[in-house]
Structure formats: structure tokens, C-alpha cells
Scaffold this motif. Sequence first.
Motif, PDB file in Angstrom:
ATOM      1  N   GLN A  74     -22.841 -35.494 -31.657  1.00  0.00           N
ATOM      2  CA  GLN A  74     -23.200 -35.137 -33.039  1.00  0.00           C
ATOM      3  C   GLN A  74     -22.694 -36.133 -34.079  1.00  0.00           C
ATOM      4  OE1 GLN A  74     -25.495 -32.404 -32.556  1.00  0.00           O
ATOM      5  NE2 GLN A  74     -24.501 -31.328 -34.164  1.00  0.00           N
ATOM      6  N   LEU A  81     -23.352 -35.564 -21.713  1.00  0.00           N
ATOM      7  CA  LEU A  81     -24.701 -35.899 -21.265  1.00  0.00           C
ATOM      8  C   LEU A  81     -25.670 -35.833 -22.437  1.00  0.00           C
ATOM      9  CD1 LEU A  81     -25.160 -34.084 -17.898  1.00  0.00           C
ATOM     10  CD2 LEU A  81     -24.673 -36.454 -18.359  1.00  0.00           C
ATOM     11  N   GLY A  82     -26.691 -36.640 -22.372  1.00  0.00           N
ATOM     12  CA  GLY A  82     -27.741 -36.551 -23.376  1.00  0.00           C
ATOM     13  C   GLY A  82     -27.251 -37.055 -24.721  1.00  0.00           C
ATOM     14  N   PRO A  83     -28.080 -36.883 -25.740  1.00  0.00           N
ATOM     15  CA  PRO A  83     -27.739 -37.456 -27.027  1.00  0.00           C
ATOM     16  C   PRO A  83     -26.623 -36.726 -27.744  1.00  0.00           C
ATOM     17  CG  PRO A  83     -29.790 -36.245 -27.172  1.00  0.00           C
ATOM     18  CD  PRO A  83     -29.373 -36.228 -25.742  1.00  0.00           C
ATOM     19  N   SER A  84     -26.446 -35.439 -27.500  1.00  0.00           N
ATOM     20  CA  SER A  84     -25.424 -34.732 -28.253  1.00  0.00           C
ATOM     21  C   SER A  84     -25.133 -33.384 -27.622  1.00  0.00           C
ATOM     22  CB  SER A  84     -25.898 -34.509 -29.678  1.00  0.00           C
ATOM     23  OG  SER A  84     -27.017 -33.648 -29.673  1.00  0.00           O
ATOM     24  N   ARG A  85     -23.915 -32.901 -27.870  1.00  0.00           N
ATOM     25  CA  ARG A  85     -23.609 -31.509 -27.549  1.00  0.00           C
ATOM     26  C   ARG A  85     -23.769 -30.758 -28.853  1.00  0.00           C
ATOM     27  NH1 ARG A  85     -20.531 -28.812 -23.761  1.00  0.00           N
ATOM     28  NH2 ARG A  85     -19.361 -30.571 -22.948  1.00  0.00           N
ATOM     29  N   PRO A  86     -24.686 -29.798 -28.920  1.00  0.00           N
ATOM     30  CA  PRO A  86     -24.952 -29.175 -30.209  1.00  0.00           C
ATOM     31  C   PRO A  86     -23.866 -28.178 -30.614  1.00  0.00           C
ATOM     32  CG  PRO A  86     -26.347 -28.230 -28.509  1.00  0.00           C
ATOM     33  CD  PRO A  86     -25.552 -29.324 -27.855  1.00  0.00           C
ATOM     34  N   ALA A 108     -23.768 -24.560 -31.639  1.00  0.00           N
ATOM     35  CA  ALA A 108     -24.708 -23.441 -31.537  1.00  0.00           C
ATOM     36  C   ALA A 108     -24.009 -22.256 -30.893  1.00  0.00           C
ATOM     37  CB  ALA A 108     -25.915 -23.847 -30.699  1.00  0.00           C
ATOM     38  N   ALA A 168     -23.334 -20.678 -24.695  1.00  0.00           N
ATOM     39  CA  ALA A 168     -22.413 -21.300 -23.754  1.00  0.00           C
ATOM     40  C   ALA A 168     -22.731 -22.782 -23.630  1.00  0.00           C
ATOM     41  CB  ALA A 168     -22.521 -20.618 -22.396  1.00  0.00           C
ATOM     42  N   PHE A 212     -31.619 -26.984 -22.253  1.00  0.00           N
ATOM     43  CA  PHE A 212     -32.388 -27.534 -23.376  1.00  0.00           C
ATOM     44  C   PHE A 212     -32.642 -29.016 -23.164  1.00  0.00           C
ATOM     45  CE2 PHE A 212     -27.902 -27.470 -24.363  1.00  0.00           C
ATOM     46  CZ  PHE A 212     -27.652 -28.745 -24.810  1.00  0.00           C
ATOM     47  N   THR A 249     -33.678 -33.156 -24.107  1.00  0.00           N
ATOM     48  CA  THR A 249     -33.118 -34.255 -24.894  1.00  0.00           C
ATOM     49  C   THR A 249     -33.886 -34.397 -26.205  1.00  0.00           C
ATOM     50  OG1 THR A 249     -34.565 -35.678 -23.608  1.00  0.00           O
ATOM     51  CG2 THR A 249     -32.270 -35.606 -22.946  1.00  0.00           C
ATOM     52  N   ALA A 250     -33.271 -35.071 -27.150  1.00  0.00           N
ATOM     53  CA  ALA A 250     -33.903 -35.267 -28.454  1.00  0.00           C
ATOM     54  C   ALA A 250     -35.096 -36.205 -28.326  1.00  0.00           C
ATOM     55  CB  ALA A 250     -32.891 -35.840 -29.436  1.00  0.00           C
ATOM     56  N   TRP A 294     -31.479 -26.019 -32.592  1.00  0.00           N
ATOM     57  CA  TRP A 294     -30.233 -26.270 -33.325  1.00  0.00           C
ATOM     58  C   TRP A 294     -30.333 -27.501 -34.220  1.00  0.00           C
ATOM     59  CZ3 TRP A 294     -29.333 -26.068 -27.785  1.00  0.00           C
ATOM     60  CH2 TRP A 294     -29.254 -24.763 -27.356  1.00  0.00           C
ATOM     61  N   GLU A 299     -32.160 -30.005 -34.165  1.00  0.00           N
ATOM     62  CA  GLU A 299     -32.553 -31.294 -33.600  1.00  0.00           C
ATOM     63  C   GLU A 299     -33.869 -31.109 -32.861  1.00  0.00           C
ATOM     64  OE1 GLU A 299     -30.100 -34.993 -31.636  1.00  0.00           O
ATOM     65  OE2 GLU A 299     -29.298 -32.991 -31.530  1.00  0.00           O
ATOM     66  N   ARG A 345     -36.218 -31.470 -29.998  1.00  0.00           N
ATOM     67  CA  ARG A 345     -35.957 -31.716 -28.575  1.00  0.00           C
ATOM     68  C   ARG A 345     -37.205 -31.477 -27.727  1.00  0.00           C
ATOM     69  NH1 ARG A 345     -30.482 -31.631 -27.495  1.00  0.00           N
ATOM     70  NH2 ARG A 345     -29.172 -31.040 -29.245  1.00  0.00           N
ATOM     71  N   ARG A 353     -33.700 -32.928 -19.219  1.00  0.00           N
ATOM     72  CA  ARG A 353     -32.593 -32.003 -19.483  1.00  0.00           C
ATOM     73  C   ARG A 353     -31.436 -32.680 -20.195  1.00  0.00           C
ATOM     74  NH1 ARG A 353     -31.236 -27.682 -14.780  1.00  0.00           N
ATOM     75  NH2 ARG A 353     -29.582 -27.090 -16.203  1.00  0.00           N
ATOM     76  N   ALA A 354     -30.916 -32.000 -21.236  1.00  0.00           N
ATOM     77  CA  ALA A 354     -29.764 -32.554 -21.945  1.00  0.00           C
ATOM     78  C   ALA A 354     -28.502 -31.744 -21.714  1.00  0.00           C
ATOM     79  CB  ALA A 354     -30.056 -32.624 -23.440  1.00  0.00           C
ATOM     80  N   ASP A 355     -28.647 -30.530 -21.147  1.00  0.00           N
ATOM     81  CA  ASP A 355     -27.430 -29.749 -20.926  1.00  0.00           C
ATOM     82  C   ASP A 355     -26.684 -30.292 -19.706  1.00  0.00           C
ATOM     83  OD1 ASP A 355     -29.910 -28.442 -19.780  1.00  0.00           O
ATOM     84  OD2 ASP A 355     -28.369 -27.482 -18.584  1.00  0.00           O
ATOM     85  N   ASP A 356     -25.438 -29.874 -19.564  1.00  0.00           N
ATOM     86  CA  ASP A 356     -24.585 -30.427 -18.504  1.00  0.00           C
ATOM     87  C   ASP A 356     -25.159 -30.152 -17.121  1.00  0.00           C
ATOM     88  OD1 ASP A 356     -22.886 -31.153 -20.475  1.00  0.00           O
ATOM     89  OD2 ASP A 356     -21.620 -29.382 -20.292  1.00  0.00           O
TER      90      ASP A 356
END
Lengths: 195, 244
Positions: free
Chosen positions: A30, A47-52, A54, A57, B139, B141-142, B152, B154, B156, B203-206
Motif C-alpha cells: 500500500q 505477494l502481489g501489488p499490495s496487502r489491502p 479491509a 482475514a 482476490f 491482482t491490480a 477495497w 483498488e 483488481r 491471484r494476489a492473496d497469500d
Amino acid sequence: MKAIRILIALAAVLGLAWIFISRPQPATVQQGAPAAQAIGPQNVPVLGPSRPTAPRAGAFAPNFALKTLDGKTLSLSDLKGKVVIVNFWATWCPPCRAEMPALQAAQAEHEAQGLVVVGVNQLEDVSLVKAFQQASDYSLNFVLDSDGKTARAYNVAGLPTSFFINREGVIEHAEYGGAMTRALIESKLAPMLSQ
Amino acid sequence: MQPFISIGPFTVQAQPFVILAGFVLASIIANKRAGRFGLNADFVGNMVFYAALVGLAAARLGYVLLNLSAYAREPLSAFAPSVSALSSFTGIPAALGFGVWYARRKRIFGWALADALAIPALVFAAALALGTWFDGSVFGTATPLPWAANVWGEMRHPMQVYEIVLTFALALALWRAKKPSGQAALLALAGYAFIRVFVDGFRADDVSLVLGLRATQLLFLALGIGALWVWAERRAKTQGGASL
């Protein structure tokens, strides 16, 4: 059959190529988000562009600053480094009252390990909440969400709703509805407290 | 993300509701398709229903055993109605194990059963994907693409939409299959696995990584290739089996 084998081999190669192309890129959290909104660290590789930020979990818990029963302000960001249960409740809500002894017992047992239970009261008068606390002798951290803004930030559509937040400010578990049993609370807390 | 759905005066938790609705729909389709593959519809319907009950009980038992120290103090809590106190590690194998046992007992175990369950399984998989949209656990990726979804604040990839659309397209493509040869089941499995290889790329989540690559994609690729291989072998054996 030969043609099919070639097609299968092609699918494997294309699949691997896509998995490689789409592999997650390390990034920072972020970057554009104002620090006030997220209570977690701002430059952790994820991972990915950001941890939101929100109410779910895996995301940073939305911050709030609410009045306690004695008029002070309690802010979630002040509790960084602690394990926090944010419990949305109201005195008129039977399952909220039913799970409160379990929350109280959990806090009493794990306070030394850094557990803080914040009871976010929904839209009720301070005198009512004070009377409830005195009558039941709870020592939880009650705060007043007088305008319901915090409940909206947490997408709370029913009471009780509880968020289990780890020491980094990331929500580990959201429990919708109740009443939570002591065992359920302990089972969610155990891995968080040992971190 | 929307953890609740309001229907008139009732508010329900969105993810369990969607999964339950998906299960009911999948059961109805399984019942309808059983006859098409020469199976007793009652046996198939009962198998699916009982397997779900066994899976649910095993999922709770597994959760309690994994958190034994918490539950030992108050064992009756094991019966408290919370959907978060379930473990898929015990629930899914128990449901599958029971299904196999029941099908063998009723003499319906075989490729015909796999074919009859192929489309219901795809429908259920789509419901699971929709559930992850509602609870926000998965969720994308952007992306600046015009069909991006605002999650949220952004924009995605709406990866659940990709998965559901592709899964339904696969189910439709296999709908007309009627030969109880296992081809529909193997193609459904392979197709779904390739869909996940593609969709999980957004996928962007862990997720767990293996050598910097997503483990789920690698597993689904292996599964897809394996299913396709078995399909090709079976197709070669039953020459002329090009038509489903």
C-alpha cells in the motif's frame, strides 16, 4: 493417438509458461495508502501489488479511534504488538452478552501474553454501557461507536461480529455471529499468541 | 466482498449460504444426470447427501482434534453451531471416502458414476469460487483493464468471474455427454484443472510458493495433464470413442 500426445505435451509446456509468466512479483505494501488507515507495517514484502486494508482475514485491520467509557480515546494503532480481539456488540444483543464471559476469561488468562479485547459498543448511550459494565463486573476495553462509522468500516451487518488481529495488525480471523464459545476463542487465539 | 446477504427480514452469512445453495443445485443436477448414465437416481442422491453429512461431522471432529487443548476444557463446545470451527483436512477425505464406500455397497461405483457427478462437481466448484468472492478470502491482482472490479479501493482482476464463466462453459460443453465411459469425468477434471492454472495466475492473496511459482498452479497443471493422459489412453482403448 500421437497427435493427442503432442497436444498434451503442448498443454504442459504452455501451462508451465503461463505459471512462470504469472508468478507473483514481490512488492511493497500500500505505498499510496495513508498510514492512518492501516495499522500494519508499511513496507513489508508481500505477494502481489499490495496487502489491502479491509475487514477480512489476511488484510490489515482498518484503524479506529473511539471514546472509552471514561472519556479517553482508544486507538487500534496504539495496540500494535498486541493480539487484539475487536468484538462488535450491544447490550440488547443476547448472543453478545452470552459470549462476553468467554471473552473476559480469555483476556484474564492471556493478558500477560499481550491479548487485548476491545468491545466496540454499537450506537448506545454511555450511561447504559457503564451500567452494564458495573452490573457484570467486566474489565474488557469497552469503546463507543456512537455513529456506527467503525462498524461500517468493518462491514458489520449483524451482532456480534469479532475480528482476531495479530501483532502486525493483520486480521487472522473474522467470526460472524455468535455466541462464540471459550473453546472457539482459544482455538483461534492459540497460533496468534505463540507468534 | 460482502460477508452477508439480506433476504427480506433475514440476514444470512453469504459464503455458507452460497456454498449450501451450490450443494443443493449440484445434488439436483446429480439426481437428474444419474439416469442418463444408467444409474439409480436415489442411490446417487443419497450418496451425495450422506457424504456431505459425514464430511461435515468429520470436519468438526478434525477441528476439535486439531485444537484439543482448547476443547478439552469444555467438550460440549464441539457441538456449537459455528461454521468457522471446521477443518477441510478431515472433512473432504471423509466425504470422499464415505462416497466411495457407499457407491461400492450400492454397486454404482465406476466410470458411469464419475460421469454423472462431473457436471454437479463443476457447479459446486463454481459455488465455492463465488463463496470466496463474498468472504473476500481470494482476490485478484491490480489491473487497469476496463472490466476490473473495485476491491477495497483498488481495481483488481475479478478472478472469480473468470473461474465461474469458464467453469460453466466447460459444464455446458460436457452437458450432452451420455456414454458412461469416464470421458466426461476426465475431461471435466482436466478442464477444471486448466481453468485453475489460468485463473490462479491472477491471484494476489497469500499462496504457497515453490521456487517462486504458485504451488496451486503447479498442482493443478499436474492434475490436468494426468487426467488428460488417462482420457487419451481410455479413448485409444475404446477406439471410436471420439464421440462422448
